[in-house]
Design a protein around this motif. Structure first.
Motif, PDB file in Angstrom:
ATOM      1  N   VAL A  13       0.811  -1.214   0.000  1.00 38.61           N
ATOM      2  CA  VAL A  13       0.000   0.000   0.000  1.00 38.61           C
ATOM      3  C   VAL A  13       0.858   1.284   0.000  1.00 38.61           C
ATOM      4  N   PRO A  14       1.904   1.379   0.844  1.00 36.93           N
ATOM      5  CA  PRO A  14       2.708   2.611   0.755  1.00 36.93           C
ATOM      6  C   PRO A  14       3.351   2.791  -0.625  1.00 36.93           C
ATOM      7  N   TYR A  15       3.714   1.691  -1.248  1.00 35.16           N
ATOM      8  CA  TYR A  15       4.368   1.796  -2.546  1.00 35.16           C
ATOM      9  C   TYR A  15       3.438   2.379  -3.609  1.00 35.16           C
ATOM     10  N   VAL A  16       2.161   2.014  -3.556  1.00 33.71           N
ATOM     11  CA  VAL A  16       1.255   2.494  -4.591  1.00 33.71           C
ATOM     12  C   VAL A  16       0.647   3.858  -4.267  1.00 33.71           C
ATOM     13  N   THR A  17       0.947   4.374  -3.085  1.00 34.23           N
ATOM     14  CA  THR A  17       0.382   5.672  -2.709  1.00 34.23           C
ATOM     15  C   THR A  17       1.354   6.799  -3.068  1.00 34.23           C
ATOM     16  N   ALA A  18       0.793   7.929  -3.433  1.00 32.32           N
ATOM     17  CA  ALA A  18       1.631   9.062  -3.813  1.00 32.32           C
ATOM     18  C   ALA A  18       2.516   9.509  -2.654  1.00 32.32           C
ATOM     19  N   SER A  19       3.780   9.787  -2.957  1.00 26.67           N
ATOM     20  CA  SER A  19       4.698  10.306  -1.950  1.00 26.67           C
ATOM     21  C   SER A  19       4.116  11.530  -1.258  1.00 26.67           C
ATOM     22  N   VAL A  20       3.525  12.400  -2.057  1.00 26.29           N
ATOM     23  CA  VAL A  20       3.010  13.649  -1.505  1.00 26.29           C
ATOM     24  C   VAL A  20       1.997  13.371  -0.398  1.00 26.29           C
ATOM     25  N   ALA A  21       1.155  12.359  -0.591  1.00 25.31           N
ATOM     26  CA  ALA A  21       0.146  12.044   0.417  1.00 25.31           C
ATOM     27  C   ALA A  21       0.792  11.512   1.694  1.00 25.31           C
ATOM     28  N   VAL A  22       1.718  10.564   1.557  1.00 26.31           N
ATOM     29  CA  VAL A  22       2.288   9.981   2.773  1.00 26.31           C
ATOM     30  C   VAL A  22       3.290  10.919   3.437  1.00 26.31           C
ATOM     31  N   VAL A  23       3.885  11.823   2.651  1.00 23.28           N
ATOM     32  CA  VAL A  23       4.740  12.838   3.260  1.00 23.28           C
ATOM     33  C   VAL A  23       3.929  13.635   4.276  1.00 23.28           C
ATOM     34  N   GLY A  24       2.666  13.925   3.926  1.00 25.99           N
ATOM     35  CA  GLY A  24       1.816  14.676   4.829  1.00 25.99           C
ATOM     36  C   GLY A  24       1.737  14.042   6.201  1.00 25.99           C
ATOM     37  N   VAL A  25       1.519  12.731   6.230  1.00 28.86           N
ATOM     38  CA  VAL A  25       1.355  12.073   7.527  1.00 28.86           C
ATOM     39  C   VAL A  25       2.699  11.908   8.237  1.00 28.86           C
ATOM     40  N   TRP A  26       3.779  11.766   7.491  1.00 32.62           N
ATOM     41  CA  TRP A  26       5.097  11.682   8.146  1.00 32.62           C
ATOM     42  C   TRP A  26       5.480  13.012   8.791  1.00 32.62           C
ATOM     43  N   LEU A  27       5.132  14.103   8.119  1.00 29.96           N
ATOM     44  CA  LEU A  27       5.372  15.420   8.714  1.00 29.96           C
ATOM     45  C   LEU A  27       4.648  15.521  10.050  1.00 29.96           C
ATOM     46  N   PHE A  28       3.418  15.019  10.050  1.00 31.71           N
ATOM     47  CA  PHE A  28       2.586  15.060  11.237  1.00 31.71           C
ATOM     48  C   PHE A  28       3.183  14.183  12.343  1.00 31.71           C
ATOM     49  N   LEU A  29       3.654  12.987  11.951  1.00 30.86           N
ATOM     50  CA  LEU A  29       4.197  12.038  12.930  1.00 30.86           C
ATOM     51  C   LEU A  29       5.523  12.510  13.515  1.00 30.86           C
ATOM     52  N   PHE A  30       6.361  13.113  12.671  1.00 34.02           N
ATOM     53  CA  PHE A  30       7.730  13.396  13.096  1.00 34.02           C
ATOM     54  C   PHE A  30       7.971  14.861  13.461  1.00 34.02           C
ATOM     55  N   GLN A  31       6.916  15.650  13.545  1.00 30.14           N
ATOM     56  CA  GLN A  31       7.123  17.042  13.951  1.00 30.14           C
ATOM     57  C   GLN A  31       7.519  17.097  15.428  1.00 30.14           C
ATOM     58  N   GLN A  32       7.895  18.308  15.840  1.00 29.44           N
ATOM     59  CA  GLN A  32       8.386  18.495  17.208  1.00 29.44           C
ATOM     60  C   GLN A  32       7.446  17.891  18.260  1.00 29.44           C
ATOM     61  N   ASN A  33       6.161  18.190  18.125  1.00 32.34           N
ATOM     62  CA  ASN A  33       5.193  17.669  19.097  1.00 32.34           C
ATOM     63  C   ASN A  33       4.447  16.458  18.553  1.00 32.34           C
TER      64      ASN A  33
END
Lengths: 324, 321
Positions: B142-162
């Protein structure tokens, strides 16, 4: 015509039984087995080897969690009124649920327009790939003509051309020389015919017995008619596989459409969402909610498609997708 | 041209029947363009596409990199003098470029072994599992077939300061946080790409695992070899050619890195710690209007990847190749 049908009928059966055993050609190196073994487990001799210990199962489960959690979190986050990044925030909280993020992101970037643009970009690539790919795939598999080896070699080599090398000259040509900036054609052109899909078509056409085509030729059927009425109906699974393979590229592509489109009304969703992330998000009240809502909209069609067609997307079929 | 002559039915006029096959073959051998010259017409769109959109730009890239090239309005004729290796010297002496290559080095050192190891172990387990096999397989790609731009969004959310990751880590959370920490930015990007691409490599390994005969495992277990011994002595050597391919493709993916540093670390931050060569190509070539330097960077990058690929093939492929 009647002979033509007769010729096709027994071979249709033949093809069915063949594909289970031989797979789409030698070049894929027996990769077919994984797919055809689906549903019915292989013979009993494998039993011992298949026995996966509890440790292995836990490993797989942890892996699945790591792979799926971000998607779950994406969805949960897209529904939160205010972002809750604590551990508790990973669970749905009825007091903190809203659909507002979706309308917020829709006010900044037109989600529907973005989806339509992505659809046209992807659809165009799929259209060119299927139409011209089937033609060349059939020619390479079942026709004898001068220069065939050259075309085949070219198809293999092309898959190794690194896109970063083409970036600048393609930009110069398409945007500067041909003036195709902000057009669908400009987006589609570099991806128009997916060589991996051409390869898949050729492999499937190779499986069909050549006597079938000889018979049709003797009956006086034109090549185009043979392709349309005999060959294509026999390789329908190949078409699904090729469409899936081709879909991933343009739907998820960011760099190229980002370079050729400045006009938001023509940008694919991946580009407008990326622009939102890097430019506008900072000024929004709940930037992450809006980003995640957009991400859900962008991810949903691809995820749904691949879950629905998961049988067609197996190692067999993508084994050859060597795209640099 | 002569394509027309045998358009449609190349065998018209030949007597119908099974025994004439031989005669047909010899007759058609004489045809200069082959038995079905129409094949040329069928291949033509693809050939034109490859030559025009892929092969020509490839040569054009090399041409641009050796000339003083700049953007002009369409149709304007200007002098673009040959400048030899000037663009290459500009590229190779640019500290930002050197930094980006070092970044890619860091990326590859983390990403490639992690990709090869994890995808082989997971594919091996997936190959043996009987329950939930489809579920696992789908969730991995599933991550492979999903657009980078979409999953980047959630990684930003997961790995932000808070973000959630730091919330889980508590006092162990790095400071400054992942994506704004110059030591951790590139490793985080590498981790992201590993996660994103792993499903594809798992599928490649799954395919390769089908080619290992079951008898090998059977006789090994008869001889008393445990699972670990079997894994190292049968599975790993059995998928060696796939390992070469996975290593190569992971390296190419790494060299192509653009979206992730552009979005995850806001254009290669902090302070250039996660810039990638392709990002610099975009910056220099398109934003700053130096396509010649950018093209030279592209050529250098591709040569670099080829060299790394050759070394990897030696290391991973073993002596048999």
């Amino acid at each position: 015509m009647s002979t033509l049908n007769k010729a096709a009928a027994p071979n249709d059966k033949n093809h069915g039984s063949n594909s289970a055993g031989r797979g789409p050609g030698r070049l894929l190196g027996g990769r077919r087995t994984e797919g055809s073994g689906k549903g019915s487990e292989p013979a009993s001799g494998v039993e011992k080897r298949r026995n996966l210990g509890a440790g292995g199962f836990v490993l797989l489960a942890v892996g699945a969690f790591v792979f799926l959690f971000p998607f779950y979190y994406m969805f949960i986050g897209s529904l939160q009124t205010s972002p809750d990044t604590s551990v508790a925030g990973a669970f749905p909280n009825p007091a903190n649920i809203t659909g507002e993020n979706y309308s917020n992101i829709n006010n900044s970037i037109n989600l529907l327009q973005g989806l339509v643009n992505s659809g046209i970009f992807t659809g165009g690539v799929i259209f060119f790939t299927v139409v011209f790919g089937l033609l060349v795939g059939y020619a390479l598999a079942q026709m004898q003509f001068r220069g065939k080896g050259l075309v085949f070699g070219m198809m293999l080599l092309v898959q190794m051309i690194p896109f970063q090398l083409l970036l600048i000259p393609l930009y110069v040509m398409i945007v500067r020389d041909y003036g195709l900036a902000d057009t669908y054609l400009g987006m589609i052109l570099p991806f128009a015919i997916n060589s991996t899909a051409v390869f898949v078509f050729r492999q499937y056409f190779m499986q069909l017995p050549s006597t079938l085509f000889e018979a049709a030729r003797i009956d006086g059927a034109s090549e185009l008619r043979i392709l349309w009425q005999i060959a294509i109906p026999l390789v329908k699974p190949a078409i699904v596989t090729a469409i899936l393979l081709t879909f991933i590229g343009p739907w998820n592509e960011f760099l190229w459409p980002f370079l050729v489109t400045k006009d938001q009304s023509i940008q694919p969703l991946a580009v407008s969402l990326a622009n939102y992330i890097s430019n506008i998000a900072a000024t929004a009240s709940n930037p992450f909610g809006a980003i995640l809502a957009g991400a859900c909209v962008l991810a949903a069609p691809a995820v749904a498609l691949f879950i629905f067609f998961q049988r067609q997307f197996i190692s067999t079929n993508i084994g050859s997708s060597v795209k640099g | 041209m002569s394509l027309r002559t045998s358009d449609g039915s190349p065998v018209t006029g030949a007597p119908v029947g099974g025994t004439t096959d031989q005669r047909l073959v010899t007759r058609k051998r004489k045809n200069f363009l082959g038995r079905q010259p129409l094949g040329l017409l069928f291949s033509a769109p693809y050939v034109i596409y490859v030559l025009g959109v892929l092969a020509f730009p490839l040569g054009y890239a090399v041409y641009i990199s050796f000339h003083d090239y700049f953007f002009t309005a369409p149709g304007v004729q200007v002098d673009r003098p040959f400048v030899g290796l000037d663009n290459y010297i500009t590229v190779l002496t640019d500290p930002a470029v050197q930094r980006s290559f070092a970044n890619i080095g860091v990326f590859l050192v983390i990403n490639v072994p992690l990709t090869v190891g994890l995808s082989l172990v997971l594919a091996n387990a997936l190959n043996r599992v009987t329950k939930l096999k489809t579920f696992f397989r789908v969730s991995y790609y599933v991550p492979y077939v999903t657009a980078s731009v979409a999953v980047v969004g959630v990684w930003l959310f997961l790995f932000q300061q808070n973000g959630l990751v730091n919330a889980v880590l508590g006092p162990l959370a790095p400071n400054p946080s992942w994506l704004v920490n110059s030591w951790l930015a590139m490793p985080t990007v590498a981790l992201f790409v590993t996660w994103k691409q792993l499903g594809f490599f798992i599928l490649l390994y799954l395919a390769a695992l089908q080619n290992i005969p079951d008898e090998l495992y059977e006789s090994a277990s008869v001889d008393g070899a445990n699972k670990r011994v079997q894994f190292w002595n049968i599975t790993v050597p059995g998928v060696r050619s796939a390992s070469v391919l996975v290593t190569l493709l992971a390296t190419i993916t790494g060299a192509n890195l653009f979206t992730e540093p552009y979005l995850l670390t806001g254009g290669g931050g902090p302070d250039g710690a996660s810039t990638s060569p392709v990002f610099l190509m975009y910056q220099m070539g398109i934003l700053q209007g130096n396509p010649d330097v950018a093209a030279a960077l592209g050529v250098v990058l591709v040569i670099g990847v080829l060299l790394i690929a050759l070394i990897q093939k030696r290391l991973v492929g073993g002596k048999e190749d």
